[in-house]
Design a protein around this motif. Structure first.
Motif, PDB file in Angstrom:
ATOM      1  N   ASP A 348       0.794  -1.222   0.000  1.00  0.00           N
ATOM      2  CA  ASP A 348       0.000   0.000   0.000  1.00  0.00           C
ATOM      3  C   ASP A 348       0.837   1.288   0.000  1.00  0.00           C
ATOM      4  OD1 ASP A 348      -2.327  -1.585   0.154  1.00  0.00           O
ATOM      5  OD2 ASP A 348      -2.115  -1.703   2.342  1.00  0.00           O
ATOM      6  N   SER A 349       2.119   1.196  -0.375  1.00  0.00           N
ATOM      7  CA  SER A 349       2.971   2.386  -0.404  1.00  0.00           C
ATOM      8  C   SER A 349       3.203   2.902  -1.821  1.00  0.00           C
ATOM      9  CB  SER A 349       4.337   2.085   0.237  1.00  0.00           C
ATOM     10  OG  SER A 349       4.192   1.704   1.585  1.00  0.00           O
ATOM     11  N   GLY A 350       2.899   2.079  -2.820  1.00  0.00           N
ATOM     12  CA  GLY A 350       3.206   2.438  -4.191  1.00  0.00           C
ATOM     13  C   GLY A 350       2.471   3.665  -4.682  1.00  0.00           C
ATOM     14  N   SER A 351       1.175   3.762  -4.349  1.00  0.00           N
ATOM     15  CA  SER A 351       0.360   4.868  -4.841  1.00  0.00           C
ATOM     16  C   SER A 351       0.888   6.206  -4.341  1.00  0.00           C
ATOM     17  CB  SER A 351      -1.097   4.675  -4.402  1.00  0.00           C
ATOM     18  OG  SER A 351      -1.909   5.715  -4.880  1.00  0.00           O
ATOM     19  N   LYS A 352       1.232   6.288  -3.075  1.00  0.00           N
ATOM     20  CA  LYS A 352       1.749   7.528  -2.489  1.00  0.00           C
ATOM     21  C   LYS A 352       3.063   7.933  -3.162  1.00  0.00           C
ATOM     22  CE  LYS A 352       3.593   9.401   1.830  1.00  0.00           C
ATOM     23  NZ  LYS A 352       3.925   9.096   3.254  1.00  0.00           N
ATOM     24  N   LEU A 353       3.939   6.981  -3.367  1.00  0.00           N
ATOM     25  CA  LEU A 353       5.240   7.269  -3.961  1.00  0.00           C
ATOM     26  C   LEU A 353       5.100   7.773  -5.395  1.00  0.00           C
ATOM     27  CD1 LEU A 353       8.296   7.152  -3.390  1.00  0.00           C
ATOM     28  CD2 LEU A 353       8.290   4.840  -4.337  1.00  0.00           C
ATOM     29  N   LEU A 354       4.244   7.125  -6.175  1.00  0.00           N
ATOM     30  CA  LEU A 354       4.062   7.534  -7.568  1.00  0.00           C
ATOM     31  C   LEU A 354       3.434   8.923  -7.668  1.00  0.00           C
ATOM     32  CD1 LEU A 354       2.927   4.184  -9.222  1.00  0.00           C
ATOM     33  CD2 LEU A 354       5.176   5.249  -9.286  1.00  0.00           C
ATOM     34  N   ARG A 355       2.508   9.248  -6.762  1.00  0.00           N
ATOM     35  CA  ARG A 355       1.912  10.590  -6.761  1.00  0.00           C
ATOM     36  C   ARG A 355       2.963  11.656  -6.469  1.00  0.00           C
ATOM     37  NH1 ARG A 355      -2.430   8.178  -3.973  1.00  0.00           N
ATOM     38  NH2 ARG A 355      -1.618   9.028  -2.004  1.00  0.00           N
ATOM     39  N   GLU A 356       3.840  11.365  -5.517  1.00  0.00           N
ATOM     40  CA  GLU A 356       4.901  12.316  -5.181  1.00  0.00           C
ATOM     41  C   GLU A 356       5.806  12.588  -6.378  1.00  0.00           C
ATOM     42  OE1 GLU A 356       6.976  10.689  -1.883  1.00  0.00           O
ATOM     43  OE2 GLU A 356       5.403  11.130  -0.419  1.00  0.00           O
ATOM     44  N   LEU A 357       6.051  11.562  -7.189  1.00  0.00           N
ATOM     45  CA  LEU A 357       6.942  11.699  -8.337  1.00  0.00           C
ATOM     46  C   LEU A 357       6.201  12.083  -9.614  1.00  0.00           C
ATOM     47  CD1 LEU A 357       9.197   8.557  -7.694  1.00  0.00           C
ATOM     48  CD2 LEU A 357       9.750  10.953  -7.217  1.00  0.00           C
ATOM     49  N   GLU A 358       4.868  12.250  -9.509  1.00  0.00           N
ATOM     50  CA  GLU A 358       4.017  12.594 -10.650  1.00  0.00           C
ATOM     51  C   GLU A 358       4.150  11.573 -11.776  1.00  0.00           C
ATOM     52  OE1 GLU A 358       5.045  16.602 -11.676  1.00  0.00           O
ATOM     53  OE2 GLU A 358       3.935  17.470 -10.000  1.00  0.00           O
ATOM     54  N   ILE A 359       4.171  10.306 -11.382  1.00  0.00           N
ATOM     55  CA  ILE A 359       4.201   9.196 -12.332  1.00  0.00           C
ATOM     56  C   ILE A 359       2.813   8.554 -12.345  1.00  0.00           C
ATOM     57  CG2 ILE A 359       5.187   6.914 -12.808  1.00  0.00           C
ATOM     58  CD1 ILE A 359       7.763   7.852 -11.456  1.00  0.00           C
ATOM     59  N   PRO A 360       2.200   8.332 -13.515  1.00  0.00           N
ATOM     60  CA  PRO A 360       0.855   7.739 -13.567  1.00  0.00           C
ATOM     61  C   PRO A 360       0.806   6.391 -12.842  1.00  0.00           C
ATOM     62  CG  PRO A 360       1.513   8.551 -15.726  1.00  0.00           C
ATOM     63  CD  PRO A 360       2.725   8.640 -14.868  1.00  0.00           C
ATOM     64  N   GLU A 361      -0.261   6.180 -12.100  1.00  0.00           N
ATOM     65  CA  GLU A 361      -0.364   4.946 -11.313  1.00  0.00           C
ATOM     66  C   GLU A 361      -0.580   3.714 -12.182  1.00  0.00           C
ATOM     67  OE1 GLU A 361      -2.868   4.949  -7.902  1.00  0.00           O
ATOM     68  OE2 GLU A 361      -2.368   7.006  -7.332  1.00  0.00           O
ATOM     69  N   ASN A 362      -1.063   3.917 -13.405  1.00  0.00           N
ATOM     70  CA  ASN A 362      -1.320   2.755 -14.267  1.00  0.00           C
ATOM     71  C   ASN A 362      -0.154   2.446 -15.212  1.00  0.00           C
ATOM     72  OD1 ASN A 362      -1.538   4.984 -15.900  1.00  0.00           O
ATOM     73  ND2 ASN A 362      -3.396   4.283 -16.977  1.00  0.00           N
ATOM     74  N   ILE A 363       0.996   3.084 -15.036  1.00  0.00           N
ATOM     75  CA  ILE A 363       2.122   2.882 -15.944  1.00  0.00           C
ATOM     76  C   ILE A 363       2.698   1.475 -15.795  1.00  0.00           C
ATOM     77  CG2 ILE A 363       3.978   3.680 -14.393  1.00  0.00           C
ATOM     78  CD1 ILE A 363       5.128   5.201 -16.846  1.00  0.00           C
ATOM     79  N   ILE A 364       3.134   0.905 -16.914  1.00  0.00           N
ATOM     80  CA  ILE A 364       3.790  -0.398 -16.871  1.00  0.00           C
ATOM     81  C   ILE A 364       5.298  -0.191 -16.799  1.00  0.00           C
ATOM     82  CG2 ILE A 364       1.935  -1.578 -18.095  1.00  0.00           C
ATOM     83  CD1 ILE A 364       3.677  -1.519 -20.628  1.00  0.00           C
ATOM     84  N   THR A 365       6.013  -1.188 -16.326  1.00  0.00           N
ATOM     85  CA  THR A 365       7.447  -1.042 -16.082  1.00  0.00           C
ATOM     86  C   THR A 365       8.224  -0.777 -17.373  1.00  0.00           C
ATOM     87  OG1 THR A 365       7.769  -3.441 -16.226  1.00  0.00           O
ATOM     88  CG2 THR A 365       7.361  -2.512 -14.046  1.00  0.00           C
ATOM     89  N   GLY A 366       7.712  -1.259 -18.505  1.00  0.00           N
ATOM     90  CA  GLY A 366       8.396  -1.053 -19.771  1.00  0.00           C
ATOM     91  C   GLY A 366       8.187   0.311 -20.380  1.00  0.00           C
ATOM     92  N   ASN A 367       7.431   1.194 -19.712  1.00  0.00           N
ATOM     93  CA  ASN A 367       7.172   2.542 -20.234  1.00  0.00           C
ATOM     94  C   ASN A 367       7.811   3.647 -19.396  1.00  0.00           C
ATOM     95  OD1 ASN A 367       5.746   1.688 -22.447  1.00  0.00           O
ATOM     96  ND2 ASN A 367       3.719   2.025 -21.540  1.00  0.00           N
ATOM     97  N   LEU A 368       8.642   3.278 -18.435  1.00  0.00           N
ATOM     98  CA  LEU A 368       9.268   4.265 -17.558  1.00  0.00           C
ATOM     99  C   LEU A 368      10.679   4.579 -18.067  1.00  0.00           C
ATOM    100  CD1 LEU A 368       8.234   5.616 -14.904  1.00  0.00           C
ATOM    101  CD2 LEU A 368       9.747   4.059 -13.664  1.00  0.00           C
ATOM    102  N   TYR A 369      11.009   5.856 -18.163  1.00  0.00           N
ATOM    103  CA  TYR A 369      12.317   6.300 -18.661  1.00  0.00           C
ATOM    104  C   TYR A 369      13.418   6.021 -17.643  1.00  0.00           C
ATOM    105  CZ  TYR A 369      10.338   8.702 -22.706  1.00  0.00           C
ATOM    106  OH  TYR A 369       9.708   8.974 -23.901  1.00  0.00           O
ATOM    107  N   PRO A 370      14.663   5.868 -18.106  1.00  0.00           N
ATOM    108  CA  PRO A 370      15.773   5.620 -17.172  1.00  0.00           C
ATOM    109  C   PRO A 370      15.891   6.673 -16.076  1.00  0.00           C
ATOM    110  CG  PRO A 370      16.492   5.158 -19.412  1.00  0.00           C
ATOM    111  CD  PRO A 370      15.124   5.758 -19.518  1.00  0.00           C
ATOM    112  N   GLU A 371      15.743   7.969 -16.444  1.00  0.00           N
ATOM    113  CA  GLU A 371      15.851   9.015 -15.426  1.00  0.00           C
ATOM    114  C   GLU A 371      14.718   8.923 -14.403  1.00  0.00           C
ATOM    115  OE1 GLU A 371      14.307  11.046 -19.291  1.00  0.00           O
ATOM    116  OE2 GLU A 371      15.725   9.443 -18.720  1.00  0.00           O
ATOM    117  N   GLU A 372      13.548   8.408 -14.820  1.00  0.00           N
ATOM    118  CA  GLU A 372      12.447   8.217 -13.873  1.00  0.00           C
ATOM    119  C   GLU A 372      12.737   7.050 -12.934  1.00  0.00           C
ATOM    120  OE1 GLU A 372       8.478   9.782 -16.144  1.00  0.00           O
ATOM    121  OE2 GLU A 372       9.385   7.948 -16.951  1.00  0.00           O
ATOM    122  N   TYR A 373      13.382   6.018 -13.462  1.00  0.00           N
ATOM    123  CA  TYR A 373      13.780   4.911 -12.580  1.00  0.00           C
ATOM    124  C   TYR A 373      14.782   5.400 -11.537  1.00  0.00           C
ATOM    125  CZ  TYR A 373      11.473   0.869 -14.657  1.00  0.00           C
ATOM    126  OH  TYR A 373      10.530  -0.048 -15.059  1.00  0.00           O
TER     127      TYR A 373
END
Length: 404
Positions: A348-373
């Motif tokens: 239950d920590s993923g949603s909070k973390l993604l909101r803080e980083l302004e990353i969509p909650e429905n994103i798949i791992t293959g669509n995230l940029y290296p700098e975002e990782y």
């Protein structure tokens, strides 16, 4: 997928971090075969070598002459090697490398020495690392005529720092011994490139060597203890596509893509058909590796320059092993949702973390940029919810079963 772990208390966190450090230390020699923990004994510096004579112009053997030399020197069943035989191709490569007397160039497996002579004619200082004794006499004869512009070493660059420790028999060698003998000493990571390396990645070990090089880069061990060593490597087109793949290219975007793009500036210097290169095959075949999913019609000369800012922010040599394994886990299934992976590490920590980083909650791992990782990793390092226990089990598992 990792099992969810309970949040440890302060004492538990310290013990988990200590155990993680010990596990990562055990992982390091298993991956890289590095001798334990010896630092370079000196800083950068040695008496300067004699400057090359700009008037010197060495004769370049023609392609047919180089082919004859390779055929004469070939052993009964040699490991497959490729060479530059065409003088025009050698000059094109030299132009891409922006040669000069500094920094020194380490040329891996020069063979007949066509590229070696071209680099020398451009005024470069060259160290020829040759693992086949049959090619050494001609290279050493050239060395003796140049008054310090060329050094020839019986060494296999791709067998530096082999697994285990103790006495070493050339052409295998420890990087510390090689660099010490050459007078190449360590500089700060943020300093200019101290050494350029050029060569062909061995075809049968291409992927394994890419994994080893990127691991020791994040660890700042092996050759990278001496600074931001620039790699100029001929790699197959299919591996180049992996190294430079973008998010959404699910066939080629892999953990290796994210790790290399995070660590290095990657630049394509030259592409050439396989037929332009000479092999040491007795049949003179091209031995082109097959590729079903990605194009593979060329060899690509790729420059990989470590980033000055790699070890800034939250990235350190201490926690880089954790980042390494996080990327490997996230991209094992590139169509899975990132939030599911995060929640498996800390419920239950993923949603909070993604909101803080302004990353969509429905994103798949293959669509995230290296700098975002990287931003994600640094945020997890700061988070109380994602204490380092989130990857503890995986690090322990990798010390028992290396699968890079």
């Amino acid at each position: 997928m990792l099992a969810a772990l309970p949040s440890p208390g302060p004492t538990g966190r310290r013990s988990v971090r200590a155990a993680l450090g010990a596990a990562a230390a055990a992982l390091r020699p298993l991956l890289c075969g590095l001798p334990g923990g010896r630092a370079p004994r000196r800083g950068l510096g040695q008496e300067p070598r004699q400057r090359p004579d700009s008037r010197l112009q060495l004769r370049l053997p023609e392609a047919a002459e180089a082919a004859r030399l390779v055929l004469e020197r070939a052993r009964p069943s040699p490991p497959l090697r490729r060479f530059i035989a065409c003088p025009d191709l050698a000059r094109a490569v030299r132009a891409s490398l922006e040669c000069g007397p500094e920094p020194v160039i380490l040329e891996c497996e020069p063979g007949p020495g066509v590229l070696t002579r071209t680099l020398l004619n451009a005024g470069a200082r060259v160290v020829a690392l040759e693992s086949d004794k049959a090619f050494l006499p001609d290279l050493q004869s050239l060395e003796n005529s140049l008054h310090g512009q060329l050094e020839v070493v019986y060494c296999d660059f791709f067998r530096l720092d082999p697994l285990g420790c103790g006495s070493m028999k050339p052409p295998a060698m420890y990087s510390e011994k090689l660099f010490e003998n050459l007078g190449i000493l360590a500089v700060p990571w943020t300093a200019d490139v101290p050494v350029k390396i050029i060569g062909f990645l061995p075809q049968k070990k291409e992927r394994n060597i890419l994994w080893k090089l990127i691991f020791v880069m994040y660890e700042r061990s092996s050759i990278f203890r001496y600074g931001r060593i620039e790699l100029n490597m001929f790699v197959s087109e299919k591996e180049y596509k992996v190294l430079t793949a973008k998010p959404g290219e699910l066939r080629s975007y892999q953990a290796l893509s994210v790790l290399w793009q995070t660590a290095c500036e990657i630049q394509l210097l030259h592409m050439e058909p396989w037929s332009s290169f000479l092999t040491n095959s007795k049949t003179r075949g091209l031995a082109i590796p097959k590729s079903m999913l990605l194009p593979n019609d060329h060899l690509c000369l790729v420059r990989m320059t470590p980033r000055r800012n790699l070890f800034t922010g939250g990235m350190t040599t201490t926690n880089s092993s954790t980042f390494f394994l996080m990327i490997k886990q996230c991209l094992a299934k590139r169509k899975s949702k990132l939030i599911d992976r995060l929640n498996s590490w800390s419920p239950d920590s993923g949603s909070k973390l993604l909101r803080e980083l302004e990353i969509p909650e429905n994103i798949i791992t293959g669509n995230l940029y290296p700098e975002e990782y990287r931003r994600l990793f640094e945020a997890m390092e700061r988070s109380k919810e994602f204490s380092q226990s989130w990857l503890y089990d995986e690090v322990l598992e990798n010390t028992r079963n290396i699968n890079f």
